[in-house]
Structure formats: structure tokens, C-alpha cells
Design an enzyme around this catalytic site. Sequence first.
Site, PDB file in Angstrom:
ATOM      1  N   ASP A  78     108.785 -15.689 -27.422  1.00 33.62           N
ATOM      2  CA  ASP A  78     108.999 -14.704 -26.585  1.00 33.62           C
ATOM      3  C   ASP A  78     110.166 -14.864 -25.260  1.00 33.62           C
ATOM      4  OD1 ASP A  78     107.263 -13.559 -28.284  1.00 33.62           O
ATOM      5  OD2 ASP A  78     106.386 -12.118 -26.468  1.00 33.62           O
ATOM      6  N   LYS A 121     108.328  -4.271 -29.187  1.00 30.81           N
ATOM      7  CA  LYS A 121     106.942  -4.740 -28.437  1.00 30.81           C
ATOM      8  C   LYS A 121     106.931  -4.096 -27.214  1.00 30.81           C
ATOM      9  CE  LYS A 121     104.400  -8.703 -27.123  1.00 30.81           C
ATOM     10  NZ  LYS A 121     104.082 -10.006 -27.062  1.00 30.81           N
ATOM     11  N   LYS A 164     111.455  -6.387 -26.684  1.00 33.56           N
ATOM     12  CA  LYS A 164     110.227  -6.386 -25.912  1.00 33.56           C
ATOM     13  C   LYS A 164     110.444  -5.625 -24.353  1.00 33.56           C
ATOM     14  CE  LYS A 164     106.351  -9.391 -24.089  1.00 33.56           C
ATOM     15  NZ  LYS A 164     105.808 -10.816 -24.187  1.00 33.56           N
TER      16      LYS A 164
END
Length: 336
Positions: free
Chosen positions: A163, A272, A236
Amino acid sequence: MPTTVPAYGSEAAERLASMADVTASDAALRRFLHGLPGVDAVGLQARAATLGTRSIKTTAKAHAIDLAISMIDLTTLEGADTPGKVRALCAKGVHPDPTDRTVPQVAAICVYPDMVATARAALAGSGIQVASVATAFPAGRAALPVKLADSRDAVAAGADEVDMVIDRGAFLSGRYLSVFEEIRAVKEACVRTPGDGSGRDAAHLKVILETGELQTYDNIRRASWLAMLAGADFIKTSTGKVAVNATLPVTQLMLEAVRDFRATTGVQVGVKPAGGIRTTKDAVKYLVVVNETAGPDWLTPRWFRFGASSLLNDLLMQRQKLTTGRYSGPDYVTVD
């Protein structure tokens, strides 16, 4: 400068290659991103609010709870994290409710790079992914070589997913190609060393936009497309470390982006939302938005995740209530 296209299916690769001119220069990328349709903020918020009022009945709610559990990236990102805390979190991810083995396991455990090896050992054989934040998370204020080293260390330690955070300063300054090239460089850093035993050519890359700092919905749409063009496997919303994290309208906007990106390129990208999603009621709202915006293809842990720590406990309590008819309360679930 022109950059290579990540490995996709032949048809998708051809469709992406046809868009190579879009990223050939900063000016071309700017023209493309600013040529995307403007966001109707009022309409977006109204649509999200309407979808958030959908009623989910008992049988559907039970399915939604189990689906939400299976989509969680169970997360601990604190300076006080210890190997013992990470191992305990991994145990909870494998068996969220030790008294009920029918509860599905979570999708991933998300930790800092120095805890990846601990998590990987604890999760061996479970099928749960090990996710690691990188690139000087959460601020991202570091030189590119440092960010790449951070990413490579996480992958070398066994991370299945990385991430990363984008350089919001560069994006807000209009230096889109700089952000694009940084994402591409991190994507390349996610390639695994042959023979590492992972069985995967590369760790999946989740690109954190930090939407609470991007100021406008138009910027969020542009950042979503920029990340996907650069090879993001997931986009995300947030780090969970700023004042404004995931919201329903922002997640809907990002779902619209991945839907449109697949229609244009043939490449499917996950979404996400992270930060501030704490209750079963909230999670169900997000699942409704996924289904109604992107469609059922995204209603799997492969394409949709919740970045959360406290959400799992509420899902477990609501699940126990549906199963037993009694609301057990927080004393009957572990404290993360």
C-alpha cells in the site's frame, strides 16, 4: 517520458498501449486528466445518500456480514506495534470468532514493513494475504530511492500486497507525470525475486490517494485515473491518519472510475475505502454502493476491501445476534 505497460492479458495490453500517448508527456497527461467529465457534487452526494438508506433484511444481512468480514484488511499501524500484537492480530484474522469456526477469515493483515516477516510466519498456510504500507507512509515525504527501498524491503520480507501513498504535494501542484512515474517505479519495485517461494510474480500494488487532502471531487477522479494508468491493482481512499478518511460519496466516485476504466481498457482495478468505517451498518452501505455502482463483479475480496481495525468487532457482534438472537456486546470479542 514514455513508460512500459505492466503485464496484462493481450487484449487489455493492446487497449492500454493505445492510450500510451496519454502519458507520453506532462502536457498530454494534463490534457487527458482535465478532459475527464466534471463531477456533479450535489448529484454524487444525493446518490450516495439514497443508496445508503437501502434496507437489508435478515438473510441478506447475514450474507452481507460474512462478505464484509471476508473483505477486511485487518490493520495495525502504530508505533507501539510488537511481534506479539501482530501475531495476535493474525490469529484473529484466521479465526475471527474462536467459538464459531463458520465465521470467514479476513482478506489480509496489514502492517508496517518491519512486521511483514512476523505476519507471514503467523499466517503460513492460511491463505490470508500479508499487506504492508510503504513509501514513507503515511505522509510520503521522502526521496524516491527511500520509497523504493521501503517497498522492496516489504516485498523481500514476504508482503503479498504493498500500500503506497501518492505525493499529494506534487499532484496538487499539477505535476501529474511526476506522480505517474513514481507509481510506476513502485510498481516495478513490487516485482519479486525469482525463487522466493511466494508463487507470485509481483506483490499487488494498492495506491492510496489520501482523498481527504485532494480538496475536490474532480481531483479525486483525476487521481484515480492517474493511479490506474500507472498500473495500480487497487485504488485506496486514505491512510486512516488524517482528519477526513473514507466517505460514501468518495468511494462511489472511485467505483465509478474503476468501472469506466475497465470499460475503456479491459483492466479491472479494485477499490479499498479505509479509515472511519466502524459499524456493520456502515459496511452494508458500502456493499450496496459497490453493487449499484460498479456491479457484482467487484463484490469479492479480490476487488473490494475495507481498511479497518474496529469494524471486525462490530460485524462479529451483529453476526452473533443474528445467530443466537442475543446481542453479546463488546466483552465477547477480542480488543485489537
